[in-house]
Design a protein around this motif. Structure first.
Motif, PDB file in Angstrom:
ATOM      1  N   UNK A  58       0.836  -1.199   0.000  1.00 20.29           N
ATOM      2  CA  UNK A  58       0.000   0.000   0.000  1.00 20.29           C
ATOM      3  C   UNK A  58       0.872   1.251   0.000  1.00 20.29           C
ATOM      4  N   UNK A  59       0.251   2.384  -0.297  1.00 18.14           N
ATOM      5  CA  UNK A  59       0.945   3.667  -0.445  1.00 18.14           C
ATOM      6  C   UNK A  59       1.779   4.031   0.783  1.00 18.14           C
ATOM      7  N   UNK A  60       1.206   3.927   1.965  1.00 17.45           N
ATOM      8  CA  UNK A  60       1.935   4.284   3.177  1.00 17.45           C
ATOM      9  C   UNK A  60       3.168   3.403   3.364  1.00 17.45           C
ATOM     10  N   UNK A  61       3.006   2.115   3.168  1.00 18.84           N
ATOM     11  CA  UNK A  61       4.132   1.190   3.339  1.00 18.84           C
ATOM     12  C   UNK A  61       5.249   1.508   2.356  1.00 18.84           C
ATOM     13  N   UNK A  62       4.883   1.802   1.117  1.00 15.08           N
ATOM     14  CA  UNK A  62       5.907   2.129   0.106  1.00 15.08           C
ATOM     15  C   UNK A  62       6.723   3.345   0.539  1.00 15.08           C
ATOM     16  N   UNK A  63       6.051   4.386   1.059  1.00 17.21           N
ATOM     17  CA  UNK A  63       6.790   5.579   1.478  1.00 17.21           C
ATOM     18  C   UNK A  63       7.630   5.325   2.717  1.00 17.21           C
ATOM     19  N   UNK A  64       7.155   4.504   3.635  1.00 17.97           N
ATOM     20  CA  UNK A  64       7.957   4.174   4.811  1.00 17.97           C
ATOM     21  C   UNK A  64       9.224   3.420   4.410  1.00 17.97           C
ATOM     22  N   UNK A  65       9.097   2.536   3.442  1.00 15.67           N
ATOM     23  CA  UNK A  65      10.278   1.815   2.939  1.00 15.67           C
ATOM     24  C   UNK A  65      11.254   2.807   2.305  1.00 15.67           C
ATOM     25  N   UNK A  66      10.735   3.762   1.559  1.00  7.82           N
ATOM     26  CA  UNK A  66      11.612   4.753   0.930  1.00  7.82           C
ATOM     27  C   UNK A  66      12.301   5.632   1.965  1.00  7.82           C
ATOM     28  N   UNK A  67      11.618   5.942   3.054  1.00 10.78           N
ATOM     29  CA  UNK A  67      12.262   6.679   4.150  1.00 10.78           C
ATOM     30  C   UNK A  67      13.427   5.850   4.695  1.00 10.78           C
ATOM     31  N   UNK A  68      13.185   4.567   4.931  1.00 11.96           N
ATOM     32  CA  UNK A  68      14.234   3.694   5.472  1.00 11.96           C
ATOM     33  C   UNK A  68      15.403   3.557   4.495  1.00 11.96           C
ATOM     34  N   UNK A  69      15.113   3.381   3.224  1.00 12.55           N
ATOM     35  CA  UNK A  69      16.186   3.256   2.230  1.00 12.55           C
ATOM     36  C   UNK A  69      17.017   4.535   2.178  1.00 12.55           C
ATOM     37  N   UNK A  70      16.353   5.674   2.165  1.00 16.83           N
ATOM     38  CA  UNK A  70      17.076   6.956   2.140  1.00 16.83           C
ATOM     39  C   UNK A  70      17.943   7.118   3.375  1.00 16.83           C
ATOM     40  N   UNK A  71      17.420   6.684   4.510  1.00 16.68           N
ATOM     41  CA  UNK A  71      18.193   6.742   5.749  1.00 16.68           C
ATOM     42  C   UNK A  71      19.460   5.917   5.626  1.00 16.68           C
ATOM     43  N   UNK A  72      19.320   4.690   5.185  1.00 20.29           N
ATOM     44  CA  UNK A  72      20.466   3.786   5.054  1.00 20.29           C
ATOM     45  C   UNK A  72      21.489   4.337   4.060  1.00 20.29           C
ATOM     46  N   UNK A  73      21.000   4.953   2.980  1.00 22.65           N
ATOM     47  CA  UNK A  73      21.901   5.513   1.966  1.00 22.65           C
ATOM     48  C   UNK A  73      22.573   6.807   2.419  1.00 22.65           C
ATOM     49  N   UNK A  87      17.176  13.240   0.094  1.00 25.39           N
ATOM     50  CA  UNK A  87      16.199  12.177  -0.141  1.00 25.39           C
ATOM     51  C   UNK A  87      15.441  11.835   1.134  1.00 25.39           C
ATOM     52  N   UNK A  88      16.122  11.803   2.262  1.00 24.56           N
ATOM     53  CA  UNK A  88      15.466  11.519   3.548  1.00 24.56           C
ATOM     54  C   UNK A  88      14.348  12.535   3.780  1.00 24.56           C
ATOM     55  N   UNK A  89      14.663  13.809   3.629  1.00 23.92           N
ATOM     56  CA  UNK A  89      13.672  14.863   3.864  1.00 23.92           C
ATOM     57  C   UNK A  89      12.533  14.763   2.849  1.00 23.92           C
ATOM     58  N   UNK A  90      12.860  14.554   1.590  1.00 25.21           N
ATOM     59  CA  UNK A  90      11.833  14.418   0.548  1.00 25.21           C
ATOM     60  C   UNK A  90      10.899  13.262   0.858  1.00 25.21           C
ATOM     61  N   UNK A  91      11.455  12.125   1.247  1.00 22.35           N
ATOM     62  CA  UNK A  91      10.630  10.955   1.519  1.00 22.35           C
ATOM     63  C   UNK A  91       9.833  11.089   2.817  1.00 22.35           C
ATOM     64  N   UNK A  92      10.375  11.792   3.799  1.00 21.51           N
ATOM     65  CA  UNK A  92       9.606  12.084   5.013  1.00 21.51           C
ATOM     66  C   UNK A  92       8.374  12.902   4.645  1.00 21.51           C
ATOM     67  N   UNK A  93       8.561  13.936   3.824  1.00 27.39           N
ATOM     68  CA  UNK A  93       7.438  14.773   3.396  1.00 27.39           C
ATOM     69  C   UNK A  93       6.400  13.948   2.634  1.00 27.39           C
TER      70      UNK A  93
END
Length: 115
Positions: free
Chosen positions: A45-60, A65-71
């Protein structure tokens, strides 16, 4: 000062503008590819996809990207607590300092006072 905590923000945004202006067909193809993966890549689902992107940006460790994905996670309906949990989950794999940088970005994005 808007988003002053993102190092080299002007340079990053200038580079995005450059690729858009000089190689718009490549940039548009890249954006469409990302959009297709995000929307049609699987059952998440949409929320899960964005949470994964937040985590990926964090790891990278890419603050822009972290700020963009948090927003975008917030805009998709993720709560502050859900976003924080996604960030906290990165600590064992990416390291405590990496997680703390993203947590600071979240706190700043949510306009929380630094203490």
């Amino acid at each position: 000062m808007k988003d002053r905590y993102i190092e080299n923000r002007d340079i990053i945004e200038g580079n995005l503008e450059y690729i858009h202006d000089k190689h718009s067909d490549i940039y548009q193809a890249y954006k469409e590819y990302g959009k297709l993966i995000h929307t049609k890549g699987g059952p998440l689902d949409e929320k899960t996809r964005w949470l994964i992107k937040v985590a990926i940006s964090t790891v990278c460790q890419y603050q822009y990207s972290v700020v963009t994905h948090i927003k975008k996670a917030s805009d998709a309906g993720c709560t502050r607590e859900e976003i924080e949990h996604a960030i906290l989950l990165t600590a064992p794999s990416a390291g405590f300092p990496t997680m703390m940088e993203a947590l600071l970005a979240l706190r700043r994005e949510m306009k929380e006072e630094e203490k």
